[in-house]
Design a protein around this motif. Structure first.
Motif, PDB file in Angstrom:
ATOM      1  N   ILE A   1       0.838  -1.194   0.000  1.00 31.92           N
ATOM      2  CA  ILE A   1       0.000   0.000   0.000  1.00 31.92           C
ATOM      3  C   ILE A   1       0.873   1.244   0.000  1.00 31.92           C
ATOM      4  O   ILE A   1       0.650   2.176  -0.753  1.00 31.92           O
ATOM      5  CB  ILE A   1      -0.946   0.018   1.219  1.00 31.92           C
TER       6      ILE A   1
ATOM      7  N   LEU B   1      -8.434  -0.029   6.502  1.00 31.87           N
ATOM      8  CA  LEU B   1      -8.815  -0.242   5.119  1.00 31.87           C
ATOM      9  C   LEU B   1     -10.331  -0.358   5.036  1.00 31.87           C
ATOM     10  O   LEU B   1     -10.942  -1.035   5.863  1.00 31.87           O
ATOM     11  CB  LEU B   1      -8.162  -1.541   4.636  1.00 31.87           C
TER      12      LEU B   1
ATOM     13  N   ALA C   1      -7.278   3.357   2.093  1.00 31.91           N
ATOM     14  CA  ALA C   1      -6.429   3.033   3.237  1.00 31.91           C
ATOM     15  C   ALA C   1      -5.950   4.327   3.860  1.00 31.91           C
ATOM     16  O   ALA C   1      -5.601   5.276   3.156  1.00 31.91           O
ATOM     17  CB  ALA C   1      -5.235   2.187   2.808  1.00 31.91           C
TER      18      ALA C   1
ATOM     19  N   GLY D   1      -6.935  -3.674  -4.547  1.00 27.22           N
ATOM     20  CA  GLY D   1      -5.698  -3.742  -3.782  1.00 27.22           C
ATOM     21  C   GLY D   1      -4.480  -4.199  -4.561  1.00 27.22           C
ATOM     22  O   GLY D   1      -3.393  -4.273  -4.001  1.00 27.22           O
TER      23      GLY D   1
END
Length: 171
Positions: free
Chosen positions: A12, A28, A38, A69
């Motif tokens: 991330i 998240l 996030a 993601g």
């Protein structure tokens, strides 16, 4: 497999130049658009530098993914009307009306709001604890959850003391 096997999926945030502590304590959430959002802690105390040295600020960073993601945007600082939001232990909640609320604590405590639920436009901040107005700053962390369609509950866990709850109605 009930947690027996793990494999790398994505990162991330890996931007040590933007943080003093690294990015941790992430929360998240899936946004109304389907994107992932996030928000992450970047410093030990969550302070902003009174002398304007950005590399000493400790703001939460936000990042978005439109690919479940697999890839993430560059992390961004959060501002409300040109005011940098700082703090630690961010927690994200989405109301049933699609308002994104993010709690941040220490040294003060507040909840900030993104009315369109995107996490890109922040319009309001509700301060529920101001360390400057108290005899001593709290070194605890707070938490937040949705307890009704438009009602958040912030829990303040005092060290060796009582637990305080503050409901916030979002309109």
């Amino acid at each position: 497999d009930r947690g027996r096997g793990w494999e790398y999926f994505s990162t991330i945030c890996n931007h040590p130049e933007m943080t003093r502590e690294g990015s941790d304590e992430a929360d998240l959430i899936r946004l109304p658009t389907g994107d992932l959002f996030a928000v992450m802690r970047t410093g030990m105390h969550g302070y902003w530098d009174p002398f304007g040295r950005e590399h000493f600020d400790e703001p939460p960073l936000a990042a978005w993914s439109r690919e479940d993601g697999k890839h993430w945007s560059e992390p961004a600082r959060i501002y409300i009307k040109d005011k940098l939001i700082t703090g630690i232990f961010p927690r994200a909640v989405l109301t049933e009306e699609g308002v994104l609320a993010v709690l941040r604590c220490r040294p003060d405590g507040s909840v900030i709001f993104s009315p369109d639920g995107s996490g890109t436009i922040w319009t309001d901040e509700v301060v529920y604890f101001n360390a400057g107005a108290q005899e001593q700053a709290r070194d605890t962390m707070q938490n937040m959850d949705l307890i009704g369609p438009t009602t958040l509950l912030v829990l303040d866990l005092m060290r060796d003391g009582p637990v305080y709850g503050l409901p916030i109605t979002v309109k």
